[in-house]
Design an enzyme around this catalytic site. Structure first.
Site, PDB file in Angstrom:
ATOM      1  N   LYS A 280       0.704  -1.058  -0.113  1.00 43.90           N
ATOM      2  CA  LYS A 280      -0.104  -0.105   0.060  1.00 43.90           C
ATOM      3  C   LYS A 280       0.787   1.199   0.301  1.00 43.90           C
ATOM      4  O   LYS A 280       1.812   1.336   0.772  1.00 43.90           O
ATOM      5  CB  LYS A 280      -0.953  -0.047   1.399  1.00 43.90           C
ATOM      6  CG  LYS A 280      -2.223  -0.357   0.751  1.00 43.90           C
ATOM      7  CD  LYS A 280      -3.055  -0.053   1.990  1.00 43.90           C
ATOM      8  CE  LYS A 280      -4.670  -0.409   1.865  1.00 43.90           C
ATOM      9  NZ  LYS A 280      -5.618   0.092   2.871  1.00 43.90           N
ATOM     10  N   GLU A 364     -19.948  -7.266   9.601  1.00 46.67           N
ATOM     11  CA  GLU A 364     -20.669  -6.531  10.313  1.00 46.67           C
ATOM     12  C   GLU A 364     -21.891  -7.630  10.903  1.00 46.67           C
ATOM     13  O   GLU A 364     -22.365  -7.344  12.014  1.00 46.67           O
ATOM     14  CB  GLU A 364     -21.452  -5.536   9.497  1.00 46.67           C
ATOM     15  CG  GLU A 364     -20.483  -4.190   9.059  1.00 46.67           C
ATOM     16  CD  GLU A 364     -19.510  -4.533   7.967  1.00 46.67           C
ATOM     17  OE1 GLU A 364     -18.987  -3.863   7.713  1.00 46.67           O
ATOM     18  OE2 GLU A 364     -19.684  -5.730   7.342  1.00 46.67           O
ATOM     19  N   ARG A 392     -25.891  -4.046   6.361  1.00 47.97           N
ATOM     20  CA  ARG A 392     -25.662  -5.733   6.208  1.00 47.97           C
ATOM     21  C   ARG A 392     -26.228  -6.665   7.482  1.00 47.97           C
ATOM     22  O   ARG A 392     -26.566  -7.673   7.322  1.00 47.97           O
ATOM     23  CB  ARG A 392     -24.361  -6.155   6.268  1.00 47.97           C
ATOM     24  CG  ARG A 392     -23.562  -5.514   5.149  1.00 47.97           C
ATOM     25  CD  ARG A 392     -22.005  -5.520   5.275  1.00 47.97           C
ATOM     26  NE  ARG A 392     -21.139  -5.307   4.103  1.00 47.97           N
ATOM     27  CZ  ARG A 392     -20.734  -6.019   3.115  1.00 47.97           C
ATOM     28  NH1 ARG A 392     -20.741  -7.265   3.650  1.00 47.97           N
ATOM     29  NH2 ARG A 392     -20.061  -5.648   2.156  1.00 47.97           N
TER      30      ARG A 392
END
Length: 626
Positions: A280, A364, A392
């Site tokens: 990253k 979640e 969700r």
């Protein structure tokens, strides 16, 4: 002309030499750093996937092949290479290019991708549609290691392996390794397995042995023996156990090696998972040193990496600070987040109370159900999630919390409009589905001070499930707190009056108070005096207190920063008119369409929730009474 400026599509990429591709990757990094510094956006993830994106666009023609991102914030390089370089000056701006894949922008954007863990399922659906329709294009899913923590990813992987559909799944691993191999022989065999010569020989052997029934039988037997020998020497991955052909891990920042591997994987015509290791923020020192900061960043100085934001306390930081204070005196309190300890303000809590902090990854549903288990055994779990991702968990909220009336606190960050992230991230549906849950209390602070009061009350005094919804950012113009956190909010009013007027009553909640009060001031200049009432809770609704405090004119306008049909207007109107049939209730909200991306002021104006639009709506509504 630079190499990047000459690239419009796949045809331009396939003509490049190996050396030119390396130069192109550097030009892309320079472009991204300069461009995103002016607009803000997701930088670190895109810097890490430059080579992977160039390789994909070289091997696959995304005008006909299907490329599904997971999550789509890593699609900037894809957009650059598919003819949208000029649009980056308006990236994430109102009316400009979206920061996520958007099929309405380009045929090369195969699907919307703002939430995690769904790419394999979507790609498998596309692969099955291709087979059913007799087409031959390729389907590729690119899933990050963070998105791979979501359970839906494994549902898709399991079905993809069972389907035997030709599909390539690329696991972009930029932080952790999966099923790391150990031992010198294992490492040696892993290196051999990803060499182009080995994979090419494997593909040639499979093609040769598929010519007749006898050779196909021999191929199946030799493959079984090979798989058995491999398992004896080389630890298998979870992907191989599912039935996927696993390749990797490989260097995801070596563009020319990736192109060779992708071409071979393309020819295998079976479910393949290619595990690539990327870094990253690669190529930009500030992003490499702090990839979390540059994951999603506002405008910044490209020379130093310093942001231009003013800083100051936010609802997220105040939430984290208050959680620290509460947990110090109550050992039952614990925090749960889904891969967002930084975004939700819990980093210091995590450092101070590591045993009471549970980061479950992008899961979640699991977070909410686990909170139910904690609460059932006497703990006080506080689940910190963004509103858009809480969606969700609807079934878990109903079945695993509300049905048992468990004391779980839902700290709902990014409620309402979130600005530049757009359709996939606006938190404009939670009021509707939270109010479905019997016994659920939904609190709506209008200031940082009020948020702190409400959180303390929710943890210490509330009985049953309670949600606190608050927006991105910090205080707007309203900074006071009209509620004493020691009282029982469900019994003592849950309503604040901010202005008295005889002509109309405006009802709102949360930080929409600011625009509503400004609208009332504009109405006063027009000779229309408005009462402004603010609900501290939208579930339950303080109907009788509204009747007591509203203006003499029985006309109510409800102002909500919420999607049409997901707010309180209909129920409030029903309850008020049941008691006083002559009451008229109008409402202003965001409408039933998905809300686009852009800065907050532009969005408020476009959807009629800025002070001027609210005042105009009320003026016209009042004039129709005459």
């Amino acid at each position: 002309m630079s190499i990047l400026e000459s690239i419009k599509d796949h045809d331009d990429l396939v003509c490049l030499s190996d050396k030119d591709r390396l130069l192109l990757c550097q030009e892309i990094r320079d472009f991204l750093i300069e461009s995103v510094s002016k607009t803000g956006g997701h930088l670190a993830s895109n810097l890490g996937t430059v080579e992977l994106s160039v390789a994909l666009e070289t091997v696959y023609d995304t005008k006909k092949d299907r490329l599904v991102f997971d999550v789509g914030h890593q699609s900037y390089v894809h957009k650059l290479l598919t003819g949208r370089q000029a649009e980056f000056s308006n990236l994430r701006q109102f009316g400009g290019m979206a920061g996520f894949p958007k099929p309405s922008e380009s045929v090369t954007d195969s699907f919307v991708a703002g939430h995690a863990s769904s790419s394999v399922s979507i790609a498998l659906g596309m692969a099955r549609a291709r087979t059913l329709s007799g087409n031959t294009h390729d389907v590729v899913a690119v899933i990050g290691d963070g998105a791979a923590t979501g359970g839906m990813a494994y549902e898709g992987l399991n079905d993809a392996a069972e389907s035997r559909e030709p599909i390539l799944i690329i696991l972009n691993d930029n932080e952790m390794s999966i099923d790391r191999n150990v031992g010198g022989m294992a490492k040696h065999l892993s290196r051999i397995r990803i060499k182009e010569s080995y994979l090419g020989m494997k593909a040639h052997y499979r093609s040769f042995m598929s010519k007749n029934r006898v050779s196909r039988f021999i191929y199946r037997k030799t493959r079984s023996i090979k798989d058995w020998l491999k398992r004896m020497v080389l630890p298998t991955t979870i992907f191989e156990n599912m039935g996927l052909t696993y390749l990797g891990p490989v260097d995801g920042n070596d563009v020319n090696e990736l192109i060779g591997l992708l071409r071979i994987a393309k020819e295998m015509r079976e479910p393949v998972l290619l595990h690539v290791m990327t870094k990253k923020g690669l190529g930009y020192a500030p992003a490499e040193q702090d990839p979390s900061k540059f994951h999603g960043i506002g405008k910044f100085n490209p020379a130093t990496g310093e942001t231009n934001s003013k800083g100051g306390p936010t609802f997220s930081s105040r939430f984290g600070q208050t959680m620290m204070d509460i947990a110090e005196n109550d050992t039952r309190v614990c925090a749960i987040t889904a891969a967002m300890p930084g975004g939700t303000g819990l980093l210091n809590f995590k450092k101070t109370y590591p045993k009471r902090t549970f980061d479950v990854g992008i899961a979640e549903e699991h977070a909410v159900s686990m909170a139910g288990g904690l609460a059932k055994q006497g703990m006080v779990p506080v689940v910190a999630l963004y509103s858009t991702f809480l969606q969700r968990s609807y079934d878990m909220i109903m079945q695993d919390i509300a049905m048992l009336h468990l004391h779980v606190v839902l700290a709902i960050d990014r409620a309402g409009l979130v600005g530049e992230d757009g359709e996939t991230h606006h938190g404009i549906y939670d009021v509707g589905f939270l109010r479905h849950a019997p016994g659920m209390t939904v609190l709506c602070p209008a200031s940082l001070n009020e948020q702190e009061d409400m959180l303390r009350w929710a943890v210490k005094s509330c009985d049953g499930p309670v949600a606190i919804r608050y927006p991105r950012g910090g205080n707007r113009s309203f900074e006071g707190s009209n509620w004493n956190g020691e009282i029982d909010i469900c019994k003592a009013g849950a309503l604040a009056c901010h202005r008295m007027g005889k002509d109309v009553t405006l009802i709102t909640y949360g930080t929409m108070l600011d625009n509503t009060m400004k609208a009332a001031e504009r109405l006063a200049e027009l000779g229309i005096e408005a009462t402004v009432l603010r609900l501290l809770t939208v579930s339950p609704l303080p109907v009788y207190n509204v009747l007591t405090m509203m203006s003499d004119n029985e006309h109510v306008v409800v102002v909500e920063e919420i999607a049409g049909g997901c707010g309180i207007r209909e129920e409030l109107a029903w309850d008020l008119q049941h008691i006083k049939p002559n009451i008229r209730v109008d409402g202003i909200d965001l409408g039933r369409q998905f809300v686009t991306h852009g800065d907050m002021d532009s969005l408020y104006r476009h959807y009629g929730l800025d002070p001027e639009s609210i005042a105009k709506f009320v003026q016209e509504a009042v004039s129709h009474e005459d």
